[in-house]
Design a protein around this motif. Structure first.
Motif, PDB file in Angstrom:
ATOM      1  N   TYR A  94       0.831  -1.203   0.000  1.00 59.86           N
ATOM      2  CA  TYR A  94       0.000   0.000   0.000  1.00 59.86           C
ATOM      3  C   TYR A  94       0.866   1.254   0.000  1.00 59.86           C
ATOM      4  O   TYR A  94       0.557   2.232  -0.686  1.00 59.86           O
ATOM      5  CB  TYR A  94      -0.941   0.020   1.204  1.00 59.86           C
ATOM      6  N   THR A  95       1.962   1.227   0.762  1.00 58.15           N
ATOM      7  CA  THR A  95       2.889   2.361   0.777  1.00 58.15           C
ATOM      8  C   THR A  95       3.502   2.555  -0.600  1.00 58.15           C
ATOM      9  O   THR A  95       3.597   3.685  -1.099  1.00 58.15           O
ATOM     10  CB  THR A  95       3.992   2.144   1.833  1.00 58.15           C
ATOM     11  N   TRP A  96       3.909   1.471  -1.251  1.00 59.76           N
ATOM     12  CA  TRP A  96       4.485   1.558  -2.594  1.00 59.76           C
ATOM     13  C   TRP A  96       3.464   2.150  -3.569  1.00 59.76           C
ATOM     14  O   TRP A  96       3.811   2.977  -4.413  1.00 59.76           O
ATOM     15  CB  TRP A  96       4.943   0.178  -3.067  1.00 59.76           C
ATOM     16  N   MET A  97       2.213   1.740  -3.461  1.00 63.15           N
ATOM     17  CA  MET A  97       1.166   2.243  -4.358  1.00 63.15           C
ATOM     18  C   MET A  97       0.955   3.745  -4.194  1.00 63.15           C
ATOM     19  O   MET A  97       0.517   4.416  -5.121  1.00 63.15           O
ATOM     20  CB  MET A  97      -0.155   1.509  -4.120  1.00 63.15           C
ATOM     21  N   ASP A  98       1.259   4.277  -3.008  1.00 54.95           N
ATOM     22  CA  ASP A  98       1.071   5.704  -2.720  1.00 54.95           C
ATOM     23  C   ASP A  98       2.345   6.531  -2.882  1.00 54.95           C
ATOM     24  O   ASP A  98       2.364   7.700  -2.511  1.00 54.95           O
ATOM     25  CB  ASP A  98       0.533   5.885  -1.301  1.00 54.95           C
ATOM     26  N   THR A  99       3.410   5.921  -3.394  1.00 54.78           N
ATOM     27  CA  THR A  99       4.693   6.605  -3.550  1.00 54.78           C
ATOM     28  C   THR A  99       5.014   6.773  -5.024  1.00 54.78           C
ATOM     29  O   THR A  99       4.880   5.828  -5.811  1.00 54.78           O
ATOM     30  CB  THR A  99       5.817   5.774  -2.870  1.00 54.78           C
ATOM     31  N   LYS A 100       5.437   7.973  -5.412  1.00 55.70           N
ATOM     32  CA  LYS A 100       5.793   8.219  -6.811  1.00 55.70           C
ATOM     33  C   LYS A 100       6.885   7.246  -7.249  1.00 55.70           C
ATOM     34  O   LYS A 100       7.843   7.004  -6.520  1.00 55.70           O
ATOM     35  CB  LYS A 100       6.264   9.652  -7.000  1.00 55.70           C
ATOM     36  N   SER A 101       6.724   6.711  -8.440  1.00 54.28           N
ATOM     37  CA  SER A 101       7.640   5.704  -8.971  1.00 54.28           C
ATOM     38  C   SER A 101       8.368   6.246 -10.199  1.00 54.28           C
ATOM     39  O   SER A 101       7.728   6.629 -11.188  1.00 54.28           O
ATOM     40  CB  SER A 101       6.850   4.443  -9.358  1.00 54.28           C
ATOM     41  N   ILE A 102       9.676   6.247 -10.135  1.00 53.39           N
ATOM     42  CA  ILE A 102      10.476   6.678 -11.286  1.00 53.39           C
ATOM     43  C   ILE A 102      10.194   5.761 -12.476  1.00 53.39           C
ATOM     44  O   ILE A 102      10.050   6.217 -13.605  1.00 53.39           O
ATOM     45  CB  ILE A 102      11.976   6.682 -10.930  1.00 53.39           C
ATOM     46  N   ALA A 103      10.089   4.464 -12.207  1.00 55.99           N
ATOM     47  CA  ALA A 103       9.861   3.486 -13.275  1.00 55.99           C
ATOM     48  C   ALA A 103       8.507   3.695 -13.967  1.00 55.99           C
ATOM     49  O   ALA A 103       8.328   3.293 -15.115  1.00 55.99           O
ATOM     50  CB  ALA A 103       9.946   2.073 -12.716  1.00 55.99           C
ATOM     51  N   LEU A 104       7.584   4.345 -13.279  1.00 51.21           N
ATOM     52  CA  LEU A 104       6.257   4.600 -13.841  1.00 51.21           C
ATOM     53  C   LEU A 104       6.089   6.080 -14.205  1.00 51.21           C
ATOM     54  O   LEU A 104       4.985   6.623 -14.168  1.00 51.21           O
ATOM     55  CB  LEU A 104       5.161   4.149 -12.863  1.00 51.21           C
ATOM     56  N   GLY A 105       7.185   6.717 -14.543  1.00 51.11           N
ATOM     57  CA  GLY A 105       7.128   8.098 -15.008  1.00 51.11           C
ATOM     58  C   GLY A 105       6.905   9.121 -13.920  1.00 51.11           C
ATOM     59  O   GLY A 105       6.375  10.199 -14.188  1.00 51.11           O
ATOM     60  N   GLY A 106       7.288   8.797 -12.682  1.00 50.37           N
ATOM     61  CA  GLY A 106       7.144   9.748 -11.588  1.00 50.37           C
ATOM     62  C   GLY A 106       5.726   9.875 -11.061  1.00 50.37           C
ATOM     63  O   GLY A 106       5.385  10.835 -10.379  1.00 50.37           O
ATOM     64  N   VAL A 107       4.900   8.893 -11.378  1.00 51.92           N
ATOM     65  CA  VAL A 107       3.496   8.889 -10.956  1.00 51.92           C
ATOM     66  C   VAL A 107       3.315   7.850  -9.860  1.00 51.92           C
ATOM     67  O   VAL A 107       3.978   6.809  -9.857  1.00 51.92           O
ATOM     68  CB  VAL A 107       2.588   8.552 -12.167  1.00 51.92           C
ATOM     69  N   LYS A 108       2.397   8.128  -8.935  1.00 55.31           N
ATOM     70  CA  LYS A 108       2.040   7.121  -7.940  1.00 55.31           C
ATOM     71  C   LYS A 108       1.326   5.984  -8.655  1.00 55.31           C
ATOM     72  O   LYS A 108       0.392   6.242  -9.434  1.00 55.31           O
ATOM     73  CB  LYS A 108       1.103   7.692  -6.882  1.00 55.31           C
ATOM     74  N   PRO A 109       1.707   4.737  -8.394  1.00 54.88           N
ATOM     75  CA  PRO A 109       1.008   3.625  -9.042  1.00 54.88           C
ATOM     76  C   PRO A 109      -0.514   3.692  -8.852  1.00 54.88           C
ATOM     77  O   PRO A 109      -1.267   3.442  -9.792  1.00 54.88           O
ATOM     78  CB  PRO A 109       1.605   2.387  -8.379  1.00 54.88           C
ATOM     79  N   LYS A 110      -0.944   4.085  -7.677  1.00 55.57           N
ATOM     80  CA  LYS A 110      -2.376   4.138  -7.381  1.00 55.57           C
ATOM     81  C   LYS A 110      -3.116   5.089  -8.316  1.00 55.57           C
ATOM     82  O   LYS A 110      -4.286   4.887  -8.618  1.00 55.57           O
ATOM     83  CB  LYS A 110      -2.561   4.565  -5.925  1.00 55.57           C
ATOM     84  N   ASP A 111      -2.412   6.112  -8.812  1.00 54.67           N
ATOM     85  CA  ASP A 111      -3.029   7.080  -9.710  1.00 54.67           C
ATOM     86  C   ASP A 111      -3.214   6.525 -11.120  1.00 54.67           C
ATOM     87  O   ASP A 111      -3.804   7.192 -11.969  1.00 54.67           O
ATOM     88  CB  ASP A 111      -2.205   8.368  -9.770  1.00 54.67           C
ATOM     89  N   MET A 112      -2.716   5.328 -11.380  1.00 51.03           N
ATOM     90  CA  MET A 112      -2.815   4.723 -12.709  1.00 51.03           C
ATOM     91  C   MET A 112      -3.916   3.668 -12.798  1.00 51.03           C
ATOM     92  O   MET A 112      -4.071   3.015 -13.813  1.00 51.03           O
ATOM     93  CB  MET A 112      -1.462   4.101 -13.089  1.00 51.03           C
TER      94      MET A 112
END
Length: 135
Positions: A94-112
């Motif tokens: 859940y923490t990972w889903m709420d943290t911006k991801s460089i691998a996902l273009g700097g977007v929080k996974p949850k926002d995708m």
């Protein structure tokens, strides 16, 4: 009417998933999932592209979700199941889903989670994490 499976489902149950999509996810199943992954009406509204009022109407009328929404609900459920398996602890995922991801273009996974393509990208990233392949 077929038997409703309990949470969690597995992605190896393709026929059951297809049937559940066709029949529609029953509201009580949706409620259990929402509690399990801690999503409220506002988040679901964004991910399903439905108003909160429409989601509440499904509850009031004791309706199953239409197939297009059922499919997205089940995709999100499978993604969360995979993520918890990969991270080992739900809170870490859940923490990972709420943290911006460089691998996902700097977007929080949850926002995708509002598109199937976004869900696929997250699923793919979980596969890389699972196998120790970063960025």
């Amino acid at each position: 009417m077929s038997k409703v499976k309990k949470y969690p489902i597995g992605d190896d149950d393709a026929f059951d998933l297809a049937n559940m999509v066709r029949e529609g996810v029953p509201y009580p199943y949706f409620t259990r999932l929402s509690t399990q992954i801690n999503f409220g009406f506002e988040e679901w509204s964004s991910y399903l592209h439905l108003s909160e009022r429409t989601i509440q109407r499904y509850k009031k009328e004791k309706k199953s979700f239409d197939p297009i929404y059922s499919e997205k609900i089940l995709q999100i459920e499978l993604l969360y199941k995979k993520g918890i398996d990969v991270f080992g602890v739900a809170d870490n995922f859940y923490t990972w889903m709420d943290t911006k991801s460089i691998a996902l273009g700097g977007v929080k996974p949850k926002d995708m989670l509002d598109t199937s393509f976004g869900i696929t990208l997250i699923y793919d990233e979980l596969g890389r994490i699972e196998h120790g392949v970063f960025a």
